[in-house]
Scaffold this motif. Structure first.
Motif, PDB file in Angstrom:
ATOM      1  N   ILE A 111      25.965  31.118  22.700  1.00 17.66           N
ATOM      2  CA  ILE A 111      25.207  30.500  23.800  1.00 17.66           C
ATOM      3  C   ILE A 111      25.527  31.209  25.113  1.00 17.66           C
ATOM      4  N   ILE A 112      26.796  31.422  25.374  1.00 16.46           N
ATOM      5  CA  ILE A 112      27.204  32.076  26.624  1.00 16.46           C
ATOM      6  C   ILE A 112      26.679  33.507  26.666  1.00 16.46           C
ATOM      7  N   ARG A 113      26.698  34.174  25.520  1.00 20.18           N
ATOM      8  CA  ARG A 113      26.197  35.556  25.453  1.00 20.18           C
ATOM      9  C   ARG A 113      24.697  35.601  25.751  1.00 20.18           C
ATOM     10  N   LEU A 114      23.935  34.646  25.224  1.00 13.70           N
ATOM     11  CA  LEU A 114      22.501  34.579  25.523  1.00 13.70           C
ATOM     12  C   LEU A 114      22.261  34.340  27.009  1.00 13.70           C
ATOM     13  N   PHE A 115      23.031  33.414  27.582  1.00  8.94           N
ATOM     14  CA  PHE A 115      22.855  33.115  28.998  1.00  8.94           C
ATOM     15  C   PHE A 115      23.217  34.327  29.855  1.00  8.94           C
ATOM     16  N   SER A 116      24.314  34.977  29.530  1.00 16.21           N
ATOM     17  CA  SER A 116      24.698  36.159  30.312  1.00 16.21           C
ATOM     18  C   SER A 116      23.659  37.270  30.157  1.00 16.21           C
ATOM     19  N   HIS A 117      23.029  37.366  28.982  1.00 17.97           N
ATOM     20  CA  HIS A 117      21.976  38.366  28.774  1.00 17.97           C
ATOM     21  C   HIS A 117      20.803  38.125  29.726  1.00 17.97           C
ATOM     22  N   ILE A 118      20.406  36.871  29.886  1.00 15.74           N
ATOM     23  CA  ILE A 118      19.333  36.538  30.831  1.00 15.74           C
ATOM     24  C   ILE A 118      19.706  37.038  32.221  1.00 15.74           C
ATOM     25  N   LEU A 119      20.914  36.711  32.639  1.00 15.15           N
ATOM     26  CA  LEU A 119      21.365  37.019  33.999  1.00 15.15           C
ATOM     27  C   LEU A 119      21.549  38.518  34.208  1.00 15.15           C
ATOM     28  N   HIS A 148       7.490  39.793  33.845  1.00 15.39           N
ATOM     29  CA  HIS A 148       8.391  39.970  32.695  1.00 15.39           C
ATOM     30  C   HIS A 148       9.720  39.249  32.924  1.00 15.39           C
ATOM     31  N   ILE A 149      10.299  39.416  34.087  1.00 14.05           N
ATOM     32  CA  ILE A 149      11.591  38.785  34.381  1.00 14.05           C
ATOM     33  C   ILE A 149      11.488  37.274  34.194  1.00 14.05           C
ATOM     34  N   ALA A 150      10.460  36.682  34.749  1.00 19.36           N
ATOM     35  CA  ALA A 150      10.305  35.226  34.674  1.00 19.36           C
ATOM     36  C   ALA A 150      10.106  34.752  33.238  1.00 19.36           C
ATOM     37  N   LEU A 151       9.317  35.461  32.463  1.00 17.13           N
ATOM     38  CA  LEU A 151       9.037  35.035  31.092  1.00 17.13           C
ATOM     39  C   LEU A 151      10.203  35.336  30.149  1.00 17.13           C
ATOM     40  N   HIS A 152      10.871  36.441  30.331  1.00 15.71           N
ATOM     41  CA  HIS A 152      12.003  36.823  29.483  1.00 15.71           C
ATOM     42  C   HIS A 152      13.085  35.754  29.513  1.00 15.71           C
ATOM     43  N   GLY A 153      13.455  35.308  30.686  1.00 14.32           N
ATOM     44  CA  GLY A 153      14.501  34.304  30.815  1.00 14.32           C
ATOM     45  C   GLY A 153      14.116  32.991  30.172  1.00 14.32           C
ATOM     46  N   GLN A 154      12.860  32.596  30.318  1.00 22.38           N
ATOM     47  CA  GLN A 154      12.429  31.324  29.741  1.00 22.38           C
ATOM     48  C   GLN A 154      12.525  31.375  28.221  1.00 22.38           C
ATOM     49  N   HIS A 155      12.197  32.499  27.641  1.00 20.40           N
ATOM     50  CA  HIS A 155      12.312  32.669  26.189  1.00 20.40           C
ATOM     51  C   HIS A 155      13.749  32.415  25.730  1.00 20.40           C
ATOM     52  N   HIS A 156      14.701  33.054  26.389  1.00 15.03           N
ATOM     53  CA  HIS A 156      16.099  32.915  25.973  1.00 15.03           C
ATOM     54  C   HIS A 156      16.689  31.550  26.337  1.00 15.03           C
ATOM     55  N   ARG A 157      16.216  30.932  27.415  1.00 20.86           N
ATOM     56  CA  ARG A 157      16.683  29.578  27.716  1.00 20.86           C
ATOM     57  C   ARG A 157      16.247  28.613  26.616  1.00 20.86           C
ATOM     58  N   GLY A 158      15.090  28.844  26.015  1.00 22.58           N
ATOM     59  CA  GLY A 158      14.655  28.051  24.865  1.00 22.58           C
ATOM     60  C   GLY A 158      15.593  28.244  23.676  1.00 22.58           C
ATOM     61  N   GLN A 159      16.018  29.486  23.445  1.00 20.51           N
ATOM     62  CA  GLN A 159      16.985  29.746  22.370  1.00 20.51           C
ATOM     63  C   GLN A 159      18.303  29.020  22.640  1.00 20.51           C
ATOM     64  N   ILE A 160      18.728  29.026  23.886  1.00 23.17           N
ATOM     65  CA  ILE A 160      19.965  28.323  24.254  1.00 23.17           C
ATOM     66  C   ILE A 160      19.827  26.834  23.956  1.00 23.17           C
ATOM     67  N   ASN A 161      18.685  26.252  24.283  1.00 23.54           N
ATOM     68  CA  ASN A 161      18.476  24.835  24.035  1.00 23.54           C
ATOM     69  C   ASN A 161      18.536  24.496  22.546  1.00 23.54           C
ATOM     70  N   ILE A 162      18.001  25.355  21.707  1.00 25.61           N
ATOM     71  CA  ILE A 162      18.086  25.133  20.255  1.00 25.61           C
ATOM     72  C   ILE A 162      19.547  25.129  19.811  1.00 25.61           C
ATOM     73  N   GLU A 200      22.785  17.639  24.324  1.00 26.90           N
ATOM     74  CA  GLU A 200      21.406  17.401  24.750  1.00 26.90           C
ATOM     75  C   GLU A 200      20.822  18.664  25.386  1.00 26.90           C
ATOM     76  N   PRO A 201      19.667  19.130  24.900  1.00 21.75           N
ATOM     77  CA  PRO A 201      19.024  20.302  25.511  1.00 21.75           C
ATOM     78  C   PRO A 201      18.695  20.055  26.982  1.00 21.75           C
ATOM     79  N   VAL A 202      18.572  21.123  27.720  1.00 18.57           N
ATOM     80  CA  VAL A 202      18.322  21.055  29.161  1.00 18.57           C
ATOM     81  C   VAL A 202      16.814  21.058  29.410  1.00 18.57           C
ATOM     82  N   LEU A 210      22.198  24.516  21.690  1.00 16.69           N
ATOM     83  CA  LEU A 210      22.867  23.337  22.232  1.00 16.69           C
ATOM     84  C   LEU A 210      22.618  22.129  21.325  1.00 16.69           C
ATOM     85  N   ARG A 211      21.380  21.919  20.930  1.00 18.66           N
ATOM     86  CA  ARG A 211      21.044  20.792  20.058  1.00 18.66           C
ATOM     87  C   ARG A 211      21.806  20.895  18.739  1.00 18.66           C
ATOM     88  N   THR A 212      21.895  22.098  18.187  1.00 20.23           N
ATOM     89  CA  THR A 212      22.638  22.312  16.944  1.00 20.23           C
ATOM     90  C   THR A 212      24.106  21.940  17.116  1.00 20.23           C
TER      91      THR A 212
END
Length: 149
Positions: free
Chosen positions: A32-40, A116-130, A138-140, A132-134
Motif C-alpha cells: 500500500i505504501i509503495r503504491l502511494f509513494s509511486h503516485i507521489l 495524465h497526472i490527475a488520472l494516473h493517481g486516481q487509478h492507483h488510489r483505487g488500488q490502495i482502497n482495494i 475502511e476505504p477512503v 485497505l479493504r482487504t
C-alpha cells in the motif's frame, strides 16, 4: 484551465485523505505504501518534466515510509499550485519534450500531461482502497463528486 485547476484541487485533497488514513490506521502494508509513494513520485517526475528539468534522478518505484510520503504530498501540492497559477488557456497546448525513465524521448502538450497526472493517481488510489479493504480498513472516499459536494 478551470477544469484542470479543479482536477488538481481534487488530486491534492485525495492525496491528503489517503495519507491521513494510512497514518491514522498505522498501515504497515508495504504494498500500500509503495503504491502511494509511486503516485507521489510520478507527480514529482511529471512536474519536473513540465518545468523543463531532467527527471532521470527521481525513482518511479522505491521503498519509502509514510514520513517521506507526507513530505512528497506537501512538496507536490506546492509545486502543482505554483505551476498551475502561472498557466493560462493558451499555455495548455504548448508542447513539452521529455525523456522517460528509459531515456526514450517523447512530446506531449501540457494539457495532456496534466490530464495524465490527475488520472494516473486516481487509478492507483483505487488500488490502495482495494488493499485497505482487504486489510480490514475502511476505504477512503476520494470520488470527485464527494470532493465537490
Amino acid at each position: 484551465m478551470e477544469t484542470i485547476q479543479k482536477m488538481f484541487e481534487h488530486l491534492n485533497w485525495a492525496n491528503i485523505r489517503i495519507l491521513k488514513t494510512l497514518q491514522n490506521a498505522e498501515v504497515e502494508n508495504q504494498e500500500i505504501i509503495r503504491l502511494f509513494s509511486h503516485i507521489l513520485l510520478a507527480e514529482k517526475i511529471w512536474f519536473t518534466r513540465l518545468q523543463g528539468l531532467d527527471s532521470s534522478n527521481v525513482p518511479i518505484w522505491t521503498e519509502v515510509d509514510l514520513k517521506v510520503c507526507s513530505q512528497l504530498v506537501e512538496e507536490n501540492q506546492e509545486v502543482s499550485t505554483k505551476f498551475l497559477s502561472q498557466l493560462n488557456n493558451t499555455d495548455l497546448d504548448k508542447i513539452v519534450f521529455y525523456k522517460n525513465s528509459k531515456g526514450t524521448e517523447f512530446k506531449n502538450t501540457i494539457r495532456e500531461i496534466l490530464t495524465h497526472i490527475a488520472l494516473h493517481g486516481q487509478h492507483h488510489r483505487g488500488q490502495i482502497n482495494i488493499k485497505l479493504r482487504t486489510d480490514g480498513i475502511e476505504p477512503v472516499g476520494i470520488d470527485f463528486i464527494t470532493f465537490v459536494r
